[in-house]
Design a protein around this motif. Structure first.
Motif, PDB file in Angstrom:
ATOM      1  N   LYS A 181       0.847  -1.184   0.000  1.00 40.06           N
ATOM      2  CA  LYS A 181       0.000   0.000   0.000  1.00 40.06           C
ATOM      3  C   LYS A 181       0.881   1.232   0.000  1.00 40.06           C
ATOM      4  CE  LYS A 181      -0.586   0.283   5.041  1.00 40.06           C
ATOM      5  NZ  LYS A 181      -1.560   0.409   6.163  1.00 40.06           N
ATOM      6  N   ALA A 182       0.267   2.364  -0.292  1.00 40.47           N
ATOM      7  CA  ALA A 182       1.014   3.629  -0.322  1.00 40.47           C
ATOM      8  C   ALA A 182       0.079   4.767   0.042  1.00 40.47           C
ATOM      9  CB  ALA A 182       1.622   3.861  -1.705  1.00 40.47           C
ATOM     10  N   LYS A 183       0.682   5.887   0.361  1.00 40.07           N
ATOM     11  CA  LYS A 183      -0.066   7.096   0.703  1.00 40.07           C
ATOM     12  C   LYS A 183       0.628   8.265   0.022  1.00 40.07           C
ATOM     13  CE  LYS A 183      -1.850   9.402   4.908  1.00 40.07           C
ATOM     14  NZ  LYS A 183      -1.781   9.370   6.392  1.00 40.07           N
ATOM     15  N   PHE A 184      -0.138   9.115  -0.645  1.00 37.57           N
ATOM     16  CA  PHE A 184       0.430  10.209  -1.416  1.00 37.57           C
ATOM     17  C   PHE A 184      -0.158  11.546  -0.988  1.00 37.57           C
ATOM     18  CE2 PHE A 184       0.403   6.489  -4.265  1.00 37.57           C
ATOM     19  CZ  PHE A 184       1.750   6.385  -4.554  1.00 37.57           C
ATOM     20  N   TRP A 185       0.701  12.558  -0.953  1.00 41.07           N
ATOM     21  CA  TRP A 185       0.283  13.930  -0.732  1.00 41.07           C
ATOM     22  C   TRP A 185       0.520  14.686  -2.043  1.00 41.07           C
ATOM     23  CZ3 TRP A 185       2.077  10.733   2.892  1.00 41.07           C
ATOM     24  CH2 TRP A 185       1.543  10.783   4.181  1.00 41.07           C
ATOM     25  N   VAL A 186      -0.550  15.172  -2.672  1.00 36.25           N
ATOM     26  CA  VAL A 186      -0.451  15.808  -3.990  1.00 36.25           C
ATOM     27  C   VAL A 186      -0.835  17.277  -3.869  1.00 36.25           C
ATOM     28  CG1 VAL A 186      -1.265  15.806  -6.371  1.00 36.25           C
ATOM     29  CG2 VAL A 186      -0.959  13.634  -5.160  1.00 36.25           C
ATOM     30  N   ASP A 187       0.053  18.155  -4.309  1.00 34.08           N
ATOM     31  CA  ASP A 187      -0.177  19.594  -4.252  1.00 34.08           C
ATOM     32  C   ASP A 187      -1.463  19.951  -4.989  1.00 34.08           C
ATOM     33  OD1 ASP A 187       0.015  22.478  -5.041  1.00 34.08           O
ATOM     34  OD2 ASP A 187       1.947  22.337  -4.016  1.00 34.08           O
ATOM     35  N   ALA A 188      -2.384  20.613  -4.288  1.00 35.96           N
ATOM     36  CA  ALA A 188      -3.694  20.923  -4.858  1.00 35.96           C
ATOM     37  C   ALA A 188      -3.640  22.042  -5.886  1.00 35.96           C
ATOM     38  CB  ALA A 188      -4.676  21.294  -3.735  1.00 35.96           C
ATOM     39  N   LYS A 189      -2.505  22.730  -5.991  1.00 35.45           N
ATOM     40  CA  LYS A 189      -2.373  23.827  -6.945  1.00 35.45           C
ATOM     41  C   LYS A 189      -1.610  23.404  -8.198  1.00 35.45           C
ATOM     42  CE  LYS A 189      -0.384  28.468  -7.489  1.00 35.45           C
ATOM     43  NZ  LYS A 189       0.423  29.545  -6.832  1.00 35.45           N
ATOM     44  N   TRP A 199       4.579   0.922   2.049  1.00 33.57           N
ATOM     45  CA  TRP A 199       4.730  -0.237   2.906  1.00 33.57           C
ATOM     46  C   TRP A 199       5.110  -1.439   2.053  1.00 33.57           C
ATOM     47  CZ3 TRP A 199       1.702   3.834   3.671  1.00 33.57           C
ATOM     48  CH2 TRP A 199       1.580   4.367   4.961  1.00 33.57           C
ATOM     49  N   ASP A 200       5.951  -2.318   2.584  1.00 32.59           N
ATOM     50  CA  ASP A 200       6.385  -3.473   1.802  1.00 32.59           C
ATOM     51  C   ASP A 200       5.266  -4.517   1.706  1.00 32.59           C
ATOM     52  OD1 ASP A 200       6.364  -4.902   4.198  1.00 32.59           O
ATOM     53  OD2 ASP A 200       8.534  -4.920   4.418  1.00 32.59           O
ATOM     54  N   ILE A 201       5.566  -5.618   1.023  1.00 29.98           N
ATOM     55  CA  ILE A 201       4.555  -6.645   0.790  1.00 29.98           C
ATOM     56  C   ILE A 201       4.019  -7.224   2.089  1.00 29.98           C
ATOM     57  CG2 ILE A 201       4.150  -8.920  -0.237  1.00 29.98           C
ATOM     58  CD1 ILE A 201       4.313  -6.673  -2.253  1.00 29.98           C
ATOM     59  N   ALA A 202       4.857  -7.255   3.127  1.00 22.28           N
ATOM     60  CA  ALA A 202       4.431  -7.789   4.426  1.00 22.28           C
ATOM     61  C   ALA A 202       3.668  -6.769   5.253  1.00 22.28           C
ATOM     62  CB  ALA A 202       5.644  -8.285   5.205  1.00 22.28           C
ATOM     63  N   ASN A 204       4.979  -3.804   6.313  1.00 29.15           N
ATOM     64  CA  ASN A 204       5.863  -3.024   7.178  1.00 29.15           C
ATOM     65  C   ASN A 204       6.236  -1.701   6.514  1.00 29.15           C
ATOM     66  OD1 ASN A 204       6.170  -5.194   9.140  1.00 29.15           O
ATOM     67  ND2 ASN A 204       7.410  -6.209   7.575  1.00 29.15           N
ATOM     68  N   PRO A 205       6.442  -0.631   7.304  1.00 24.80           N
ATOM     69  CA  PRO A 205       6.858   0.650   6.717  1.00 24.80           C
ATOM     70  C   PRO A 205       8.131   0.474   5.908  1.00 24.80           C
ATOM     71  CG  PRO A 205       6.223   0.950   9.011  1.00 24.80           C
ATOM     72  CD  PRO A 205       6.260  -0.536   8.771  1.00 24.80           C
ATOM     73  N   LEU A 206       8.140   0.997   4.680  1.00 22.64           N
ATOM     74  CA  LEU A 206       9.273   0.791   3.786  1.00 22.64           C
ATOM     75  C   LEU A 206      10.019   2.081   3.494  1.00 22.64           C
ATOM     76  CD1 LEU A 206      10.964  -1.020   1.963  1.00 22.64           C
ATOM     77  CD2 LEU A 206       9.249  -0.687   0.164  1.00 22.64           C
ATOM     78  N   LYS A 207       9.318   3.081   2.909  1.00 27.18           N
ATOM     79  CA  LYS A 207       9.998   4.299   2.475  1.00 27.18           C
ATOM     80  C   LYS A 207       9.144   5.533   2.718  1.00 27.18           C
ATOM     81  CE  LYS A 207      10.545   3.247  -1.835  1.00 27.18           C
ATOM     82  NZ  LYS A 207      10.945   3.254  -3.256  1.00 27.18           N
ATOM     83  N   THR A 208       9.850   6.640   2.915  1.00 28.14           N
ATOM     84  CA  THR A 208       9.219   7.958   2.907  1.00 28.14           C
ATOM     85  C   THR A 208       9.955   8.805   1.879  1.00 28.14           C
ATOM     86  OG1 THR A 208       8.576   7.860   5.241  1.00 28.14           O
ATOM     87  CG2 THR A 208       8.680  10.045   4.226  1.00 28.14           C
ATOM     88  N   VAL A 209       9.196   9.453   1.007  1.00 26.13           N
ATOM     89  CA  VAL A 209       9.749  10.313  -0.032  1.00 26.13           C
ATOM     90  C   VAL A 209       9.245  11.733   0.185  1.00 26.13           C
ATOM     91  CG1 VAL A 209       9.888  10.758  -2.514  1.00 26.13           C
ATOM     92  CG2 VAL A 209       9.786   8.396  -1.674  1.00 26.13           C
TER      93      VAL A 209
END
Length: 264
Positions: A181-189, A199-202, A204-209
């Protein structure tokens, strides 16, 4: 007491109305593709790779991008250090979801061009903390791989962003991408991603960009920095974009398998 209940009902109604007013996740993903990127761009891309012990390696590259109709091509040539000089990466991003994108990697030490298959798009790109798919997308959100849900608005670095949750459409896509799964913050402008978590396949938290220093260059909103933190390996990568130029005409010949070998 009646007044309290009325106020609670009003607040609930406002919250529901606000949620309904937000664009759905798929619309937000599509919007990231619709923004103006210019027909072509040339830029310097500097990658700083830092391992868990704090040792940093630096890679300097030249990155070119050009549109061929709706097809988007990107090529990256490694300039320094000498150990990786001559390495090159090319991707053809096709507009149709029914056609797998083409990607090639040239390794001068082997004098060989290797094709990157769609099943490998979740592999990490040359020691960085972004995958081949991440490199291709930059600040876009995939239109085809996820089911989306808009969950609200948040402010990132003073900029209002839509927040969307994403889950891969099926298990095969999840395995290809390496994300459950993932979560995205997209600039509204400006419709650019400013932050993502994955999050990885299991699960678990994987990366923050984190994407920062977004400003206009020659009238086009342009990112200048990406920071990636890998929570599993404690490795991090900083991507810095410099000398950005949308005005220089780029020959079609740069975006070929031959150019991978020949270089700039």
């Amino acid at each position: 007491m009646k007044t309290i209940f009325k106020m609670m009902a009003l607040l609930m109604a406002v919250g529901t109305m606000n949620a309904q007013d937000l664009p759905d996740g798929q619309t937000i993903a599509e919007k990231t593709y619709e923004r103006n990127e210019g027909n072509s761009v040339k830029r310097t891309l500097i990658m700083e790779l830092t391992d868990k012990r704090g040792k940093t390696r630096v890679r300097e590259t030249t990155a070119l991008r050009k549109y061929f109709g709706e097809e988007r091509r990107l090529i990256i040539f490694y300039n320094t250090p000498t150990s990786v000089k001559g390495t090159a990466f090319l991707t053809y991003d096709y507009p149709s979801a029914e056609v797998d994108d083409d990607q090639w990697l040239y390794l001068p030490a082997l004098r060989k061009t290797r094709r990157i298959s769609a099943s490998n798009r979740g592999d990490y790109f040359l020691g960085t903390d972004l995958t081949y798919e991440d490199i291709k997308l930059e600040t876009k959100i995939s239109r085809d791989d996820y089911n989306y849900k808009t969950i609200g608005k948040e402010t990132i670095d003073g900029h209002e962003c839509y927040v969307i949750e994403a889950t891969p459409k099926d298990d095969d896509i999840a395995k290809e991408l390496g994300y459950s799964k993932a979560k995205f913050w997209v600039d509204a402008k400006v419709w650019m991603m400013r932050k993502s978590e994955s999050w990885d396949i299991a699960g678990n938290p994987l990366k923050t960009v984190n994407v920062s220093d977004i400003r206009e260059i020659q009238g086009i909103w342009t990112l200048h920095r990406i920071d990636v933190q890998n929570h599993k390996t404690k490795h991090k990568t900083v991507f810095r974009f410099e000398d950005i130029d949308y005005s220089t005409a780029l020959s079609d010949d740069y975006f070929t398998e031959e150019a991978l070998v020949d270089g700039l």
